[in-house]
Design a protein around this motif. Structure first.
Motif, PDB file in Angstrom:
ATOM      1  N   HIS A 151       0.819  -1.219   0.000  1.00 31.03           N
ATOM      2  CA  HIS A 151       0.000   0.000   0.000  1.00 31.03           C
ATOM      3  C   HIS A 151       0.851   1.266   0.000  1.00 31.03           C
ATOM      4  CE1 HIS A 151       0.963   0.752   4.210  1.00 31.03           C
ATOM      5  NE2 HIS A 151       0.796  -0.552   4.404  1.00 31.03           N
ATOM      6  N   GLY A 152       0.187   2.384  -0.203  1.00 31.97           N
ATOM      7  CA  GLY A 152       0.863   3.674  -0.228  1.00 31.97           C
ATOM      8  C   GLY A 152       0.879   4.357   1.130  1.00 31.97           C
TER       9      GLY A 152
ATOM     10  N   SER B 119       6.430 -11.199  -7.262  1.00 31.43           N
ATOM     11  CA  SER B 119       6.124  -9.932  -7.929  1.00 31.43           C
ATOM     12  C   SER B 119       5.551  -8.968  -6.906  1.00 31.43           C
ATOM     13  CB  SER B 119       5.100 -10.139  -9.047  1.00 31.43           C
ATOM     14  OG  SER B 119       5.625 -10.953 -10.061  1.00 31.43           O
ATOM     15  N   PHE B 120       5.999  -7.726  -6.972  1.00 26.69           N
ATOM     16  CA  PHE B 120       5.490  -6.689  -6.085  1.00 26.69           C
ATOM     17  C   PHE B 120       4.531  -5.817  -6.862  1.00 26.69           C
ATOM     18  CE2 PHE B 120       9.303  -8.092  -4.027  1.00 26.69           C
ATOM     19  CZ  PHE B 120       9.001  -8.018  -2.675  1.00 26.69           C
ATOM     20  N   VAL B 121       3.318  -5.684  -6.329  1.00 30.26           N
ATOM     21  CA  VAL B 121       2.297  -4.817  -6.906  1.00 30.26           C
ATOM     22  C   VAL B 121       2.118  -3.692  -5.904  1.00 30.26           C
ATOM     23  CG1 VAL B 121      -0.073  -4.666  -7.746  1.00 30.26           C
ATOM     24  CG2 VAL B 121       1.204  -6.823  -7.969  1.00 30.26           C
ATOM     25  N   CYS B 122       2.546  -2.481  -6.290  1.00 30.86           N
ATOM     26  CA  CYS B 122       2.626  -1.392  -5.322  1.00 30.86           C
ATOM     27  C   CYS B 122       1.809  -0.187  -5.767  1.00 30.86           C
ATOM     28  CB  CYS B 122       4.080  -0.950  -5.156  1.00 30.86           C
ATOM     29  SG  CYS B 122       5.213  -2.287  -4.781  1.00 30.86           S
ATOM     30  N   HIS B 123       1.360   0.555  -4.772  1.00 34.28           N
ATOM     31  CA  HIS B 123       0.697   1.822  -5.035  1.00 34.28           C
ATOM     32  C   HIS B 123       1.549   2.952  -4.456  1.00 34.28           C
ATOM     33  CE1 HIS B 123      -2.056   5.149  -3.830  1.00 34.28           C
ATOM     34  NE2 HIS B 123      -2.306   5.049  -5.121  1.00 34.28           N
ATOM     35  N   SER B 124       1.910   3.886  -5.311  1.00 38.29           N
ATOM     36  CA  SER B 124       2.549   5.125  -4.906  1.00 38.29           C
ATOM     37  C   SER B 124       3.759   4.894  -3.975  1.00 38.29           C
ATOM     38  CB  SER B 124       1.494   6.024  -4.262  1.00 38.29           C
ATOM     39  OG  SER B 124       2.005   7.283  -3.994  1.00 38.29           O
TER      40      SER B 124
END
Length: 129
Positions: free
Chosen positions: A45-46, A116-121
């Protein structure tokens, strides 16, 4: 009039389209991973976020993945209380520890072939730290 109406053909509806997901690392037509191996997706999360922020994206990804049995998901929560007060180095270490603990707890430490990294901001900075 009744006979003319019944003689008309029913409108042709288009064939339903099955959603597909195409990723650059995924060869079409076969499983992207060897048998018994897993792909861990880590969602980060961001700023001031929490582990549930990316659940909609996770749910869509889970639905579209062609080989669901190989996918495992970690919704990171290790930095929920620290994004405003800790350094990137500390938050990166928190994330790394969380991933290692998840791999052990899910018995994936030997079978995870891809992470795999799925990131926000702000989460993308933490994942790179």
């Amino acid at each position: 009039h009744q006979a003319a109406r019944s003689a008309r053909a029913a409108p042709a509806w288009p064939e339903p389209v099955t959603p597909r997901l195409s990723l650059s690392w995924m060869p079409s037509g076969r499983s992207p991973l060897p048998p018994g191996k897993h792909h861990l997706y880590v969602f980060v999360h961001g700023f001031h976020g929490n582990a549930l922020d990316l659940r909609g994206f996770r749910n869509q990804l889970a639905l579209l993945l062609p080989d669901k049995s190989c996918a495992r998901f970690l919704m990171s929560s290790s930095n929920e209380d620290f994004t405003a007060t800790s350094s990137f180095e500390e938050m990166g270490e928190n994330l790394a520890n969380e991933v290692r603990a998840f791999l052990r707890s899910e018995s994936l430490d030997q079978s995870a072939a891809r992470v795999s990294f799925v990131c926000h901001s702000f989460g993308s900075i933490i994942a790179r730290a």
